[in-house]
Design an enzyme around this catalytic site. Sequence first.
Site, PDB file in Angstrom:
ATOM      1  N   HIS A  18       0.811  -1.218   0.000  1.00  0.00           N
ATOM      2  CA  HIS A  18       0.000   0.000   0.000  1.00  0.00           C
ATOM      3  C   HIS A  18       0.841   1.264   0.000  1.00  0.00           C
ATOM      4  CE1 HIS A  18      -3.529  -2.533   1.720  1.00  0.00           C
ATOM      5  NE2 HIS A  18      -3.537  -2.503   0.394  1.00  0.00           N
ATOM      6  N   HIS A  41      -8.395  -7.879  -7.384  1.00  0.00           N
ATOM      7  CA  HIS A  41      -8.843  -8.666  -6.229  1.00  0.00           C
ATOM      8  C   HIS A  41      -9.010  -7.691  -5.071  1.00  0.00           C
ATOM      9  CE1 HIS A  41      -6.813 -11.514  -8.911  1.00  0.00           C
ATOM     10  NE2 HIS A  41      -7.523 -12.469  -8.367  1.00  0.00           N
ATOM     11  N   SER A  99      -6.800  -1.358  -0.340  1.00  0.00           N
ATOM     12  CA  SER A  99      -6.358  -0.629  -1.526  1.00  0.00           C
ATOM     13  C   SER A  99      -7.481   0.161  -2.200  1.00  0.00           C
ATOM     14  CB  SER A  99      -5.700  -1.590  -2.525  1.00  0.00           C
ATOM     15  OG  SER A  99      -6.519  -2.711  -2.801  1.00  0.00           O
ATOM     16  N   GLU A 117     -13.988  -8.089  -7.501  1.00  0.00           N
ATOM     17  CA  GLU A 117     -13.867  -8.986  -6.347  1.00  0.00           C
ATOM     18  C   GLU A 117     -14.787 -10.181  -6.571  1.00  0.00           C
ATOM     19  OE1 GLU A 117     -13.175 -11.183  -3.361  1.00  0.00           O
ATOM     20  OE2 GLU A 117     -11.951  -9.367  -3.629  1.00  0.00           O
ATOM     21  N   ASP A 142     -14.038 -12.800 -11.739  1.00  0.00           N
ATOM     22  CA  ASP A 142     -12.670 -13.284 -11.617  1.00  0.00           C
ATOM     23  C   ASP A 142     -11.710 -12.160 -12.004  1.00  0.00           C
ATOM     24  OD1 ASP A 142     -10.207 -14.525 -11.830  1.00  0.00           O
ATOM     25  OD2 ASP A 142     -10.966 -16.286 -12.867  1.00  0.00           O
ATOM     26  N   ASP A 163      -3.553  -8.450  -7.257  1.00  0.00           N
ATOM     27  CA  ASP A 163      -3.292  -8.833  -5.869  1.00  0.00           C
ATOM     28  C   ASP A 163      -4.096 -10.077  -5.484  1.00  0.00           C
ATOM     29  OD1 ASP A 163      -2.543  -8.743  -3.210  1.00  0.00           O
ATOM     30  OD2 ASP A 163      -4.003  -7.206  -2.673  1.00  0.00           O
TER      31      ASP A 163
END
Length: 280
Positions: A18, A41, A99, A117, A142, A163
């Site tokens: 981050h 993600h 994030s 997500e 996905d 991520d």
Amino acid sequence: MNYRHSFHAGNHADVLKHAILLRMVTLMQRKEAPLCYLDSHAGTALYDLHGEDASRTGEYLEGIGRLWSRDDLPELLLAYRDAVARHNTDGLLRLYPGSPQLVADALREQDRMILSELHPEDALTLKDHFADEPRIATHQRDGYELPKAFLPVAEKRALWLLDPPFEKSDDLQRCLAAMQVGIQRMRQTVIALWYPIKDQRLLREFYQGIAAAGLPKVLRVELNVRPVDTSLGLNGSGLMLVNPPWPLWEELEQTLPWLAAQLAQSGTGGWRMDWLAGQP
């Protein structure tokens, strides 16, 4: 689908990821041209460090907890700590912004975000959290599909955080393939891929794949809190930075030694930074 970041929020890996992510946003925003941020993600926006999940592991105490009250932070880490402090106005460390929230706080009027997500509960939480923000789009899908679905972007400037939870043995290979697709679709995309430092054999194969992938400039940045051969779990983490903005690598040369010393959990912390492709 079993991974929940609420158990790990604010740990040493989040500090590295981050702090660098925020600095990249700031450097890219030196230009007035609009910027599109993509998060493959995304998890959820905010995590309660005093909640059941984070309290069970206490990982944040060895991450953001070690920086929270310091008055000698390097500039890059000071900006990160201040971004977390925006959500803890009483001075007590309780809420940790993921994030999506960190970047949302930094958005300018001309910028926008695309968040992905897959976990159904987290995706719904994320969507509800940003429901009133027209510049932020959330998708339950996905994250590896993100470059095919959204690149190139209309803004012509993109920062993509890749991520994954790394629940599967082939996630490193999937990351590499997704990065190649992203660069093929929009070569100037800036990519930050986070990865865990655990299995050295898999990592060696991954490094070789990155070097041979035909990507433009690739900067490898790693931070270890324990020796890499320790069998305790997450010994450290890294970021593969594709097309990183200048002068990030010069700033990290000053920051990483300090950070490694402060976050070490066994002996002396370690770090490395080098170019795997296209050294400027």
